[in-house]
Write an enzyme that holds these catalytic residues in place. Sequence first.
Site, mmCIF file in Angstrom:
data_model
loop_
_atom_site.group_PDB
_atom_site.id
_atom_site.type_symbol
_atom_site.label_atom_id
_atom_site.label_comp_id
_atom_site.label_asym_id
_atom_site.label_seq_id
_atom_site.Cartn_x
_atom_site.Cartn_y
_atom_site.Cartn_z
ATOM 1 N N GLU A 3 -0.324 -9.454 -0.532
ATOM 2 C CA GLU A 3 -1.752 -9.739 -0.304
ATOM 3 C C GLU A 3 -2.531 -9.768 -1.614
ATOM 4 O OE1 GLU A 3 -2.401 -7.996 4.156
ATOM 5 O OE2 GLU A 3 -2.268 -6.538 2.564
ATOM 6 N N ALA A 24 0.849 -1.184 0.000
ATOM 7 C CA ALA A 24 0.000 0.000 0.000
ATOM 8 C C ALA A 24 0.889 1.241 0.000
ATOM 9 C CB ALA A 24 -0.890 -0.022 1.234
ATOM 10 N N GLU A 84 4.472 -4.936 7.441
ATOM 11 C CA GLU A 84 3.659 -3.840 7.984
ATOM 12 C C GLU A 84 3.998 -3.494 9.436
ATOM 13 O OE1 GLU A 84 2.509 -6.366 6.167
ATOM 14 O OE2 GLU A 84 0.946 -5.695 4.788
ATOM 15 N N GLY A 99 0.776 -5.093 0.980
ATOM 16 C CA GLY A 99 -0.402 -5.210 0.125
ATOM 17 C C GLY A 99 -0.088 -5.874 -1.214
HETATM 18 N N1 CO8 Z 1 4.565 3.314 -0.636
HETATM 19 C C1 CO8 Z 1 4.938 4.503 -1.161
HETATM 20 N N2 CO8 Z 1 6.091 4.686 -1.835
HETATM 21 C C2 CO8 Z 1 6.884 3.607 -1.974
HETATM 22 C C3 CO8 Z 1 6.564 2.340 -1.449
HETATM 23 C C4 CO8 Z 1 5.317 2.214 -0.749
HETATM 24 N N3 CO8 Z 1 4.880 1.051 -0.243
HETATM 25 N N4 CO8 Z 1 7.561 1.492 -1.741
HETATM 26 C C5 CO8 Z 1 8.476 2.189 -2.416
HETATM 27 N N5 CO8 Z 1 8.081 3.465 -2.567
HETATM 28 C C6 CO8 Z 1 8.784 4.576 -3.214
HETATM 29 C C7 CO8 Z 1 9.955 5.040 -2.357
HETATM 30 O O1 CO8 Z 1 9.526 5.909 -1.341
HETATM 31 C C8 CO8 Z 1 10.824 5.710 -3.404
HETATM 32 O O2 CO8 Z 1 10.270 6.973 -3.687
HETATM 33 P P1 CO8 Z 1 11.240 8.263 -3.797
HETATM 34 O O3 CO8 Z 1 12.046 7.975 -5.042
HETATM 35 O O4 CO8 Z 1 10.284 9.387 -3.943
HETATM 36 O O5 CO8 Z 1 12.069 8.276 -2.563
HETATM 37 C C9 CO8 Z 1 10.592 4.836 -4.639
HETATM 38 O O6 CO8 Z 1 9.391 4.127 -4.414
HETATM 39 C C10 CO8 Z 1 11.700 3.837 -4.846
HETATM 40 O O7 CO8 Z 1 11.822 3.080 -3.650
HETATM 41 P P2 CO8 Z 1 13.222 2.825 -2.905
HETATM 42 O O8 CO8 Z 1 14.155 3.957 -3.143
HETATM 43 O O9 CO8 Z 1 12.932 2.485 -1.479
HETATM 44 O O10 CO8 Z 1 13.728 1.543 -3.720
HETATM 45 P P3 CO8 Z 1 14.690 0.373 -3.202
HETATM 46 O O11 CO8 Z 1 14.981 -0.428 -4.420
HETATM 47 O O12 CO8 Z 1 15.817 0.918 -2.405
HETATM 48 O O13 CO8 Z 1 13.775 -0.500 -2.195
HETATM 49 C C11 CO8 Z 1 11.781 -1.656 -1.526
HETATM 50 C C12 CO8 Z 1 12.634 -1.174 -2.688
HETATM 51 C C13 CO8 Z 1 12.519 -2.716 -0.711
HETATM 52 C C14 CO8 Z 1 10.507 -2.240 -2.104
HETATM 53 C C15 CO8 Z 1 11.456 -0.465 -0.571
HETATM 54 O O14 CO8 Z 1 10.960 0.608 -1.364
HETATM 55 C C16 CO8 Z 1 10.462 -0.740 0.497
HETATM 56 O O15 CO8 Z 1 10.799 -1.337 1.504
HETATM 57 N N6 CO8 Z 1 9.182 -0.305 0.292
HETATM 58 C C17 CO8 Z 1 8.148 -0.393 1.298
HETATM 59 C C18 CO8 Z 1 7.705 -1.824 1.506
HETATM 60 C C19 CO8 Z 1 6.625 -1.884 2.574
HETATM 61 O O16 CO8 Z 1 6.872 -1.553 3.723
HETATM 62 N N7 CO8 Z 1 5.423 -2.309 2.183
HETATM 63 C C20 CO8 Z 1 4.299 -2.409 3.081
HETATM 64 C C21 CO8 Z 1 3.475 -1.184 2.956
HETATM 65 S S1 CO8 Z 1 2.138 -1.189 4.115
HETATM 66 C C22 CO8 Z 1 0.981 -2.184 3.371
HETATM 67 O O17 CO8 Z 1 1.132 -2.688 2.298
HETATM 68 C C23 CO8 Z 1 -0.264 -2.368 4.166
HETATM 69 C C24 CO8 Z 1 -1.285 -3.173 3.379
HETATM 70 C C25 CO8 Z 1 -2.522 -3.194 4.198
HETATM 71 C C26 CO8 Z 1 -3.717 -3.541 3.369
HETATM 72 C C27 CO8 Z 1 -3.990 -2.564 2.322
HETATM 73 C C28 CO8 Z 1 -4.168 -1.169 2.839
HETATM 74 C C29 CO8 Z 1 -4.468 -0.190 1.754
#
Ligand code: CO8
Length: 239
Positions: free
Chosen positions: A93, A47, A113, A90
Site C-alpha cells: 500500500e 503494518a 491481511e 501496508g
Molecule cells: N509485523 C511485525 N513483525 C514482522 C512482520 C510484520 N508485518 N513481518 C515480519 N516480521 C518479523 C517476524 O515476526 C520476525 O521477527 P522475529 O525474528 O522476532 O520472529 C522477523 O520479522 C523476520 O521475519 P520472518 O522470520 O517471518 O522472515 P521470513 O523471511 O521467514 O518471512 C515474510 C518474511 C514472508 C515477509 C514474513 O515475515 C511475513 O509473512 N510477514 C508478514 C506479512 C504480512 O502479513 N503483512 C501484512 C501485515 S497487516 C497490514 O499490513 C495491514 C495494513 C493495513 C493498513 C495499515 C495499518 C497500520
Amino acid sequence: MNRPTAKNALCDRLMSQLASLLDDLEADPEVKVIVITGQRGVFAAGADVKEMLPRRFPAVLHEEFLKDWSRLSRCQKPTLAAVSGYALGGGCELAMMCDVIYADEAAIFGQPELLLGTMPGAGGTQRLCRAVGKAVTMEMCLTGRKLTATEALQAGLISRVFPAESLLEEALKTAEKIAQLSSTAVILCKRAVNAAHEMSLSVGLQYERDLFYSTFATEDRKTGMDAFVHKKKPTFSGK
Ligand code: CO8
C-alpha cells in the site's frame, strides 16, 4: 525504511518518522523528487502485526492510528518507490502511494491481511483495484496470492523491473531526470494524472486543459520551448 530485523514492519514510530521526514523534504526547495526504499530483499512486510495485536476497535478509531499513513500520498513532489523483495500488506500500500514503482526481479507484492483475520486498510482494495483491476485485486486480497515482479509488471502495478544490484541506481537516475524538469510543471502534471482517478473523463480533460493553459503563465514554459527552437538544453527555474 530501516528496520531490517522486523522486515521493515511499519510500526507507529516508523510511520510518524516517515511523515515528519516527508514534511521536511516537502519544505526543502533543494529537494525535487523523493525516493523511498528499504533494503535488498525487503521493501516492507506490512503494518507491524505485533504492535497491532493488542489493539481494539474503539482505540484504533479514537487514535486514528492510520492518520500518518496517508502522508506519502499527499506529497506534492514526485515520489518513486524502489521495491526490492517483499512489499506486503501496508508495504504494498505504501508503494502504491508513490507516483512510480520500480522493482527488482525478486520483488513480491501482496495483500495478505485476510490471512490475519483483517483486511487492507491503506489502499489495498482501492488503489490496487484502480491499478490492476477487480479480478486481480480480488484474487490477491481474498486468497493472499502474491504477485512476482513480472506479474506485477504485466498487471500494470509497477512500471519497470531491474536486477537487484541496479534498482536503486536506476531509481535515482529517473529521479534525477525528473529533478531537471520544471518543478512547477511537474506538480501540475502530477495533479492531473492523480485527478484521473477521481473525475469523470470530460471533467478530467477540462481540468487537464486548464492546468496546461496555466503553464503559459510560467517562465519555464517559455524557457523550454525557446530551448527546443534554438537547439539548446533548457535550465528550468520552477518559475
Ligand atoms: N509485523 C511485525 N513483525 C514482522 C512482520 C510484520 N508485518 N513481518 C515480519 N516480521 C518479523 C517476524 O515476526 C520476525 O521477527 P522475529 O525474528 O522476532 O520472529 C522477523 O520479522 C523476520 O521475519 P520472518 O522470520 O517471518 O522472515 P521470513 O523471511 O521467514 O518471512 C515474510 C518474511 C514472508 C515477509 C514474513 O515475515 C511475513 O509473512 N510477514 C508478514 C506479512 C504480512 O502479513 N503483512 C501484512 C501485515 S497487516 C497490514 O499490513 C495491514 C495494513 C493495513 C493498513 C495499515 C495499518 C497500520
